[in-house]
Design a protein around this motif. Structure first.
Motif, PDB file in Angstrom:
ATOM      1  N   PHE A   1       0.837  -1.107  -0.037  1.00 52.01           N
ATOM      2  CA  PHE A   1       0.045   0.013  -0.026  1.00 52.01           C
ATOM      3  C   PHE A   1       0.767   1.145  -0.020  1.00 52.01           C
ATOM      4  N   PRO A   2       1.523   1.586  -1.048  1.00 45.40           N
ATOM      5  CA  PRO A   2       2.385   2.882  -1.270  1.00 45.40           C
ATOM      6  C   PRO A   2       1.727   3.996  -0.968  1.00 45.40           C
ATOM      7  N   CYS A   3       0.396   4.214  -1.248  1.00 50.42           N
ATOM      8  CA  CYS A   3      -0.429   5.386  -0.893  1.00 50.42           C
ATOM      9  C   CYS A   3      -0.608   5.667   0.464  1.00 50.42           C
ATOM     10  N   LEU A   4      -0.677   4.527   1.068  1.00 46.60           N
ATOM     11  CA  LEU A   4      -0.862   4.883   2.811  1.00 46.60           C
ATOM     12  C   LEU A   4       0.601   4.900   3.275  1.00 46.60           C
ATOM     13  N   ASP A   5       1.800   4.258   2.831  1.00 49.22           N
ATOM     14  CA  ASP A   5       3.292   4.665   3.185  1.00 49.22           C
ATOM     15  C   ASP A   5       3.495   6.045   2.904  1.00 49.22           C
ATOM     16  N   ALA A   6       2.979   6.722   1.786  1.00 52.68           N
ATOM     17  CA  ALA A   6       2.989   8.092   1.730  1.00 52.68           C
ATOM     18  C   ALA A   6       2.528   9.116   2.638  1.00 52.68           C
ATOM     19  N   ILE A   7       1.364   8.698   3.142  1.00 49.19           N
ATOM     20  CA  ILE A   7       0.583   9.497   4.004  1.00 49.19           C
ATOM     21  C   ILE A   7       1.262   9.336   5.422  1.00 49.19           C
ATOM     22  N   GLU A   8       1.794   8.262   5.729  1.00 49.22           N
ATOM     23  CA  GLU A   8       2.648   7.810   6.912  1.00 49.22           C
ATOM     24  C   GLU A   8       3.982   8.698   6.984  1.00 49.22           C
TER      25      GLU A   8
ATOM     26  N   LYS B   1       4.451  11.365   5.152  1.00 47.08           N
ATOM     27  CA  LYS B   1       4.235  12.837   5.454  1.00 47.08           C
ATOM     28  C   LYS B   1       3.983  13.330   6.992  1.00 47.08           C
ATOM     29  N   SER B   2       3.146  12.536   7.424  1.00 49.78           N
ATOM     30  CA  SER B   2       3.102  12.693   8.711  1.00 49.78           C
ATOM     31  C   SER B   2       4.196  12.712   9.656  1.00 49.78           C
ATOM     32  N   ALA B   3       5.006  11.661   9.699  1.00 49.11           N
ATOM     33  CA  ALA B   3       6.474  11.708  10.136  1.00 49.11           C
ATOM     34  C   ALA B   3       7.227  12.862  10.099  1.00 49.11           C
ATOM     35  N   LYS B   4       7.193  13.469   8.750  1.00 46.69           N
ATOM     36  CA  LYS B   4       7.831  14.673   8.474  1.00 46.69           C
ATOM     37  C   LYS B   4       7.400  15.958   9.070  1.00 46.69           C
ATOM     38  N   LEU B   5       6.121  15.846   9.248  1.00 44.90           N
ATOM     39  CA  LEU B   5       5.449  17.164   9.846  1.00 44.90           C
ATOM     40  C   LEU B   5       5.375  16.752  11.277  1.00 44.90           C
ATOM     41  N   GLU B   6       5.669  15.696  11.776  1.00 45.78           N
ATOM     42  CA  GLU B   6       5.801  15.501  13.385  1.00 45.78           C
ATOM     43  C   GLU B   6       7.290  16.189  13.683  1.00 45.78           C
ATOM     44  N   ALA B   7       7.925  15.903  12.838  1.00 47.55           N
ATOM     45  CA  ALA B   7       9.637  16.144  12.866  1.00 47.55           C
ATOM     46  C   ALA B   7       9.845  17.570  12.683  1.00 47.55           C
TER      47      ALA B   7
ATOM     48  N   PRO C   1      -1.498  18.609  11.102  1.00 42.40           N
ATOM     49  CA  PRO C   1      -2.539  19.149  10.524  1.00 42.40           C
ATOM     50  C   PRO C   1      -3.270  17.697   9.941  1.00 42.40           C
ATOM     51  N   PRO C   2      -4.557  17.869   9.759  1.00 40.31           N
ATOM     52  CA  PRO C   2      -5.307  16.743   9.268  1.00 40.31           C
ATOM     53  C   PRO C   2      -5.215  16.503   7.709  1.00 40.31           C
ATOM     54  N   HIS C   3      -3.789  16.060   7.218  1.00 41.13           N
ATOM     55  CA  HIS C   3      -3.648  16.401   5.798  1.00 41.13           C
ATOM     56  C   HIS C   3      -4.068  15.147   5.164  1.00 41.13           C
ATOM     57  N   ALA C   4      -4.398  14.094   5.735  1.00 37.31           N
ATOM     58  CA  ALA C   4      -5.016  12.926   5.078  1.00 37.31           C
ATOM     59  C   ALA C   4      -6.342  13.154   4.871  1.00 37.31           C
ATOM     60  N   GLY C   5      -7.014  13.668   5.680  1.00 38.05           N
ATOM     61  CA  GLY C   5      -8.635  14.044   5.528  1.00 38.05           C
ATOM     62  C   GLY C   5      -8.738  15.174   4.564  1.00 38.05           C
TER      63      GLY C   5
ATOM     64  N   HIS D   1      -3.268  12.726  -7.209  1.00 39.25           N
ATOM     65  CA  HIS D   1      -2.145  14.124  -7.285  1.00 39.25           C
ATOM     66  C   HIS D   1      -3.056  15.406  -6.882  1.00 39.25           C
ATOM     67  N   ALA D   2      -4.366  15.693  -7.144  1.00 38.00           N
ATOM     68  CA  ALA D   2      -5.117  16.885  -6.983  1.00 38.00           C
ATOM     69  C   ALA D   2      -5.301  16.816  -5.442  1.00 38.00           C
ATOM     70  N   GLY D   3      -5.362  15.977  -4.747  1.00 38.86           N
ATOM     71  CA  GLY D   3      -5.605  15.985  -3.296  1.00 38.86           C
ATOM     72  C   GLY D   3      -4.092  16.208  -2.404  1.00 38.86           C
ATOM     73  N   GLU D   4      -3.361  15.600  -2.942  1.00 42.65           N
ATOM     74  CA  GLU D   4      -1.966  15.864  -2.412  1.00 42.65           C
ATOM     75  C   GLU D   4      -1.578  17.195  -2.744  1.00 42.65           C
ATOM     76  N   LYS D   5      -1.703  17.866  -3.849  1.00 44.72           N
ATOM     77  CA  LYS D   5      -1.308  19.251  -3.800  1.00 44.72           C
ATOM     78  C   LYS D   5      -2.137  20.252  -3.324  1.00 44.72           C
ATOM     79  N   PHE D   6      -3.166  19.749  -2.765  1.00 36.86           N
ATOM     80  CA  PHE D   6      -3.973  20.837  -2.042  1.00 36.86           C
ATOM     81  C   PHE D   6      -3.936  20.548  -0.629  1.00 36.86           C
ATOM     82  N   CYS D   7      -3.535  19.612   0.091  1.00 36.20           N
ATOM     83  CA  CYS D   7      -4.045  19.150   1.324  1.00 36.20           C
ATOM     84  C   CYS D   7      -3.101  20.089   2.285  1.00 36.20           C
ATOM     85  N   LEU D   8      -1.883  20.695   1.864  1.00 39.29           N
ATOM     86  CA  LEU D   8      -1.160  21.657   2.801  1.00 39.29           C
ATOM     87  C   LEU D   8      -1.241  22.975   2.141  1.00 39.29           C
ATOM     88  N   THR D   9      -2.050  23.528   1.559  1.00 35.69           N
ATOM     89  CA  THR D   9      -2.108  24.670   0.912  1.00 35.69           C
ATOM     90  C   THR D   9      -3.419  25.594   1.247  1.00 35.69           C
TER      91      THR D   9
END
Length: 529
Positions: A76-83, A85-91, A307-311, A358-366
């Protein structure tokens, strides 16, 4: 909680390592894999708390032979990418916090020190309105156009000297353009409730120096327009040459004329409506629910945390589905997969899926998640019908009286500043012999507009109005613009121009107003004169 989160991450890393120990993805091989390594001591506490084990096999039943699984586990690379991102934001540095800075560059800021009473009882003791301008205001200040934005847009509709980045309506604004800056002084604001410089949930509450978060009061389109007209007052603009907007901006453009009929010379409403309808409300509700179910949302108090970037990503994917049309996607993507040589995957696999991802990923932190909640809810509440306006007016008068008695701000946790669930859940209503609508009753969408809406728009009878719709739009279907045009005519407006683009003219759906310079831009230019 942090240790627990990292424990889960460690578990997933261990699981992933053991699965891929052969150097091949299980998606690309049917060869039996080795059993997953036992959890480390770091993982054990998380297992006791019921943490999920991604990529792991189901527990064997007692007495079951210890055989290998029939098939390898899915990756599940899509879930790995979310995790990741969360780890990077946490750090991120605790001094700045992980919440991104929502900005599109330099703007002008109007700071209003006078309080703004909102339609649902809330109060902003003071507020900022971020705005940008193009062209020059003439001597008698009669050439101003107020441009209203869509839900997630900033005031940066066109490049400026301070911010040369292209704006969201870049090709529509400029010398000789749709909004001709040789003739007009164009003003665009970020709405209150937004996150691009205007006061919103991420702003500081002057009462206690803390971010509003979900202590921010419920807004309406009319509240946003009132704040914009405070800016116009500050700029010395008594009357607009035109109020122009698309999507949510088309709603605001009509609201400006209803609230300030003597201050608006012309109205342009593109792919908007005069009252929100169930389908668009339902789609925005779904986006809000997905966002609020993200555990990082934390009931709106996520500032300084992850932030709730996955949602947000999922909410944007849902929204994107409503912004374009099926025929366009049939041409662009068809049934093509990103890599037909690989086995199917549960993560994005078809081209349309990768586009949405891609559309969701581009928007989620903007864009600030709380702003999405508040602004989209304001869209749902929009209704220019006479009865809704009458009730809102009565409520405002009552609230004004209360505030005079209580002081400048609501005291304590005032329920009038919040919305609650109904006491009873919805139950299907069977149809009856006297004509009540049942679950299967057809609804005529091109019939005469309700009299309540006709009366609500009566104040616009003397304002020339352009109403535009697009046949391929599923979010604000073309019948909604026909409803606006018909209601205006029935209200006595003899200067209503209605333009509807067929699917042959535009397959871009709701996003046509952003993309179709020839048809949309041409119609607006002709109407403005």
């Amino acid at each position: 909680m942090k240790a627990q989160r990292y424990g889960i991450t460690a578990l997933r890393r261990v699981s992933s390592t053991s699965i891929h120990s052969s150097g091949e993805s299980p998606l690309c091989s049917l060869r039996p894999r080795s059993r997953i390594a036992a959890p480390t001591s770091l993982q054990a506490p998380n297992l006791r708390h019921g943490a999920r084990q991604l990529h792991s096999q189901p527990a064997r039943r007692s007495g079951q032979p210890q055989t290998e699984a029939s098939n390898p586990a899915m990756a599940f690379p899509c879930l790995d990418a979310i995790e990741t991102k969360s780890a990077k934001l946490e750090a991120r540095s605790l001094s700045t916090g992980p919440e991104p800075t929502y900005t599109t560059g330099a703007t002008e800021v109007f700071r209003c020190k006078e309080s703004l009473l909102l339609d649902w009882g809330g109060v902003l003791p003071e507020f900022d309105v971020a705005y940008e301008t193009w062209g020059k205001l003439n001597a008698d200040r009669s050439n101003a156009i107020l441009l209203h934005t869509g839900l997630s847009a900033s005031s940066h509709a066109h490049s400026t000297e301070k911010n040369p980045q292209p704006g969201w309506w870049e090709k529509f604004i400029g010398p000789g353009g749709c909004l001709d800056t040789d003739k007009y002084f164009v003003i665009c604001t970020n709405v209150i409730g937004g996150c691009f410089g205007s006061t919103g949930p991420s702003s500081i509450d002057p009462a206690d120096g803390q971010r509003y978060a979900t202590r921010f009061p419920i807004l309406t389109m009319e509240d946003m327009v009132r704040a914009q007209f405070r800016l116009l007052d500050n700029l010395g603009i008594e009357k607009l040459y035109a109020s122009v907007g698309s999507s949510m901006g088309g709603m605001q453009s009509l609201a400006a004329g209803v609230l300030f009929p003597t201050r608006v010379g012309r109205i342009v409403s593109i792919s908007g409506c005069a009252r929100s309808h169930p389908y668009s409300i339902a789609m925005r509700h779904t986006q809000r629910q997905v966002l609020m179910m993200d555990p990082n949302w934390n009931r709106g108090f996520y500032y300084g945390k992850v932030p709730p970037h996955a949602g947000m990503k999922l909410a944007r994917e849902i929204a994107t589905v409503t912004y374009r049309s099926g025929p366009e996607w049939e041409q662009r993507f068809g049934r093509r997969r990103a890599d037909p040589n690989k086995p199917p995957a549960l993560c994005p696999d078809f081209l349309i899926e990768t586009y949405l991802d891609h559309a969701g990923e581009k928007f989620c932190l903007t864009y600030d998640p709380n702003s999405l909640l508040y602004v989209s809810k304001a869209m749902d509440l929009f209704d220019l019908g006479l009865e809704n306006r009458r009730v809102a007016t009565d409520r405002r008068k009552e609230r004004e009286t209360q505030l005079k008695q209580l002081g400048s701000r609501p005291q304590g946790n005032d329920p009038s500043c919040s919305l609650t669930l109904p006491d009873l859940p919805y139950a299907e209503q069977p149809g009856s012999s006297d004509g009540e609508l049942g679950a299967s009753s057809p609804v005529a969408v091109d019939s005469r507009p309700p009299e309540d809406l006709v009366m609500g728009l009566a104040g616009l009878r003397d304002i020339p109005t352009l109403v535009m719709g697009v046949a391929s739009d599923i979010l604000f279907p073309a019948w909604q613009q026909r409803e606006v045009a018909n209601a205006l005519r029935l209200a006595g407006n003899r200067n209503v121009a209605h333009v509807e683009l067929s699917e042959e003219q535009s397959m871009f759906g709701h996003d046509t107003f952003l993309l179709d310079l020839k048809n949309v831009g041409g119609a607006v230019n002709n109407f403005l004169g």
